[in-house]
Design a protein around this motif. Structure first.
Motif, mmCIF file in Angstrom:
data_model
loop_
_atom_site.group_PDB
_atom_site.id
_atom_site.type_symbol
_atom_site.label_atom_id
_atom_site.label_comp_id
_atom_site.label_asym_id
_atom_site.label_seq_id
_atom_site.Cartn_x
_atom_site.Cartn_y
_atom_site.Cartn_z
ATOM 1 N N PHE A 65 -1.747 13.125 -12.144
ATOM 2 C CA PHE A 65 -2.605 11.962 -11.883
ATOM 3 C C PHE A 65 -3.119 11.381 -13.192
ATOM 4 C CE2 PHE A 65 -3.337 12.938 -7.336
ATOM 5 C CZ PHE A 65 -2.966 14.270 -7.304
ATOM 6 N N ASP A 66 -3.133 10.058 -13.248
ATOM 7 C CA ASP A 66 -3.780 9.361 -14.372
ATOM 8 C C ASP A 66 -4.697 8.295 -13.782
ATOM 9 O OD1 ASP A 66 -0.697 9.731 -15.707
ATOM 10 O OD2 ASP A 66 -2.442 10.260 -16.929
ATOM 11 N N THR A 67 -5.669 7.902 -14.586
ATOM 12 C CA THR A 67 -6.481 6.762 -14.171
ATOM 13 C C THR A 67 -6.017 5.559 -14.962
ATOM 14 O OG1 THR A 67 -8.348 8.207 -13.751
ATOM 15 C CG2 THR A 67 -8.835 5.871 -13.955
ATOM 16 N N ILE A 122 8.982 9.199 -9.809
ATOM 17 C CA ILE A 122 8.463 8.173 -8.900
ATOM 18 C C ILE A 122 7.002 7.953 -9.258
ATOM 19 C CG2 ILE A 122 8.052 7.555 -6.484
ATOM 20 C CD1 ILE A 122 10.212 9.717 -5.807
ATOM 21 N N GLN A 123 6.655 6.707 -9.522
ATOM 22 C CA GLN A 123 5.272 6.390 -9.894
ATOM 23 C C GLN A 123 4.664 5.434 -8.887
ATOM 24 O OE1 GLN A 123 6.510 5.318 -13.994
ATOM 25 N NE2 GLN A 123 4.770 6.585 -14.628
ATOM 26 N N LYS A 167 -7.660 2.373 -10.788
ATOM 27 C CA LYS A 167 -6.828 2.924 -9.709
ATOM 28 C C LYS A 167 -6.242 4.222 -10.223
ATOM 29 C CE LYS A 167 -6.785 -0.703 -6.836
ATOM 30 N NZ LYS A 167 -7.176 -0.701 -5.423
ATOM 31 N N THR A 168 -5.601 4.952 -9.337
ATOM 32 C CA THR A 168 -4.921 6.189 -9.741
ATOM 33 C C THR A 168 -3.427 5.937 -9.867
ATOM 34 O OG1 THR A 168 -6.554 7.594 -8.645
ATOM 35 C CG2 THR A 168 -4.394 8.556 -9.056
ATOM 36 N N VAL A 174 -5.757 7.813 -1.503
ATOM 37 C CA VAL A 174 -4.348 7.688 -1.077
ATOM 38 C C VAL A 174 -3.475 8.609 -1.934
ATOM 39 C CG1 VAL A 174 -2.366 6.122 -0.938
ATOM 40 C CG2 VAL A 174 -4.631 5.332 -0.225
ATOM 41 N N ALA A 175 -3.750 8.632 -3.237
ATOM 42 C CA ALA A 175 -2.996 9.513 -4.138
ATOM 43 C C ALA A 175 -3.162 10.973 -3.738
ATOM 44 C CB ALA A 175 -3.457 9.301 -5.581
#
Lengths: 103, 320
Positions: free
Chosen positions: A92-94, A62-63, A8-9, A70-71
């Motif tokens: 962004f991170d995976t 906020i994470q 997910k992101t 969606v991200a």
């Protein structure tokens, strides 16, 4: 045997505390199902330093963990709506999650 | 001699200017501000319970009109000083609302000087917080529709209802108004058990809060140079002018010397808690640092060190 994990992101938004409700509302409207808010002690950039010594200068992080689309949608909306007039940092991170249906 | 709480403020300013690492925990700041708002509201409410409300209606109306009218009065003056439309509207709203802490310092100063004042004065604070913010929001909308606000539309337009809700139900208004209501309902006897918490330690807690404000103001004082002499002029000249207006209103209402002093002080003060948040959302294109530097870096220190004694002298003169 390893646990089944799902990509997910992780979208991270660092912005002025007074925007917290607006950002969370916007994110939920675009499909985010959960969010985490933490208060930042100090935040600095070339535009100055937000020391959070009093209410209007507070910064929050906020994470959200969600699908990449969606991200992207949330980030795009934030950039369009707030980037010109408010302090805003987005990255962004995976990540790999269990129970993907919750994100 | 300055009131002892003002000395704590100056300590905070000095700490900041000498780049000390002194920093109060944010949770302490939050707790102390909640305490001060509740305590001021409670005290005023208890006094309210002793008198008929209807008699106070003219005072309430006058306070609200004064607060509401200030942004509209200041807007053309600030524009004439070459401030952009957004900045003029935002700054006007800051001065339209009030500073609870300036009020608290003024009451301490009056008590020290042995000057009595209307015991329900906290009611004035409660009703003067919101109208200035509402006026600021409306002024921004009007100026924006007329195209006189200045360059650039904001990206994200919050609905007017949300902005008004933010202005009317902010933390400070809720706590002040709530404290007033609780004090009025509980009365002297009902609120007596709270005295050891909300009355006796009040001045000590105020001193702690002023230490924190000194740290914040000290940071802002350093920013004044960035904005030039116009901002210094605004920060120093607007408060006495508004104080005279407030003093005249107090005189017309037939208030005591102490009451006129407080009315002048409230008129001259500018909000740095409710107003910055409300204006940051209502007119995000305004320069936030400019408003806060004027309000916290110039007007607030001016008012508590020089202004309040001047306004007391003004009140004595008006009531002579």
């Amino acid at each position: 045997m390893s646990l089944p994990k799902h990509p997910k992101t992780l979208l991270t938004v660092v912005t002025e505390a007074l925007l917290e409700r607006a950002v969370v509302r916007l994110a939920r409207e675009r499909g985010a199902q959960n969010w985490l808010v933490t208060e930042v002690l100090t935040a600095g950039s070339q535009d100055g330093v937000r020391e959070g010594g009093w209410t209007a200068e507070r910064t929050v992080k906020i994470q959200l963990i969600c699908e990449p689309e969606v991200a992207d949608s949330i980030a795009q909306a934030l950039m369009t709506g707030y980037s010109a007039n408010y302090s805003l940092a987005i990255w962004f991170d995976t990540v790999s999650v269990l129970r993907p249906e919750r994100y | 001699m300055l009131d002892v709480v003002v000395l704590f403020f100056l300590l905070g300013v000095a700490a900041r200017l000498f780049k000390s690492d002194l920093r109060l925990p944010e949770s302490l700041y939050d707790t102390v501000s909640i305490y001060l708002l509740l305590a001021i509201g409670l005290k005023g409410g208890i006094e309210l319970s002793r008198q008929p409300l209807a008699a106070l209606a003219p005072q309430v109306l006058a306070c609200m009109l004064l607060s509401f009218g200030t942004p509209f009065l200041l807007y053309p003056l600030l524009r004439a000083l070459k401030l952009g439309g957004a900045d003029a509207a935002s700054l006007g709203a800051h001065y339209g609302s009030v500073s609870v802490v300036t009020f608290a310092v003024a009451t301490a100063e009056l008590a020290r000087a042995g000057i009595t004042f209307e015991s329900h004065a906290a009611l004035w604070v409660a009703v003067m917080e919101a109208p200035g913010l509402v006026a600021g929001v409306l002024l921004v909308r009007l100026a924006r529709s007329a195209g006189t606000l200045g360059a650039g539309l904001p990206q994200q337009r919050e609905p007017l209802s949300d902005l008004l809700r933010e202005a009317l139900f902010s933390k400070s208004i809720l706590l002040l108004g709530g404290g007033l209501l609780i004090g009025a309902v509980a009365g002297v006897e009902g609120a007596r058990p709270l005295e050891p918490v909300f009355m006796a330690p009040f001045k000590g807690v105020l001193a702690l809060f002023l230490l924190e404000l000194g740290l914040v103001a000290g940071a802002r004082i350093g920013e004044v140079r960035r904005f030039g002499p116009a901002l210094l002029l605004i920060g120093l000249a607007v408060p006495p002018v508004l104080a005279v207006l407030g003093g005249l209103v107090g005189r017309l209402l037939g208030l005591s010397t102490g009451g006129i002093s407080l009315m002048a002080t409230l008129a001259s003060s500018a909000s740095y808690i409710a107003a910055p948040t409300a204006m940051r959302i209502a007119v995000p294109e305004a320069n936030f640092a400019l408003s806060i530097t004027a309000v916290l870096g110039i007007t607030f220190p001016f008012n508590i060190v020089v202004g309040i004694p001047l306004y007391i002298a003004l009140a004595r003169h008006l009531n002579a």
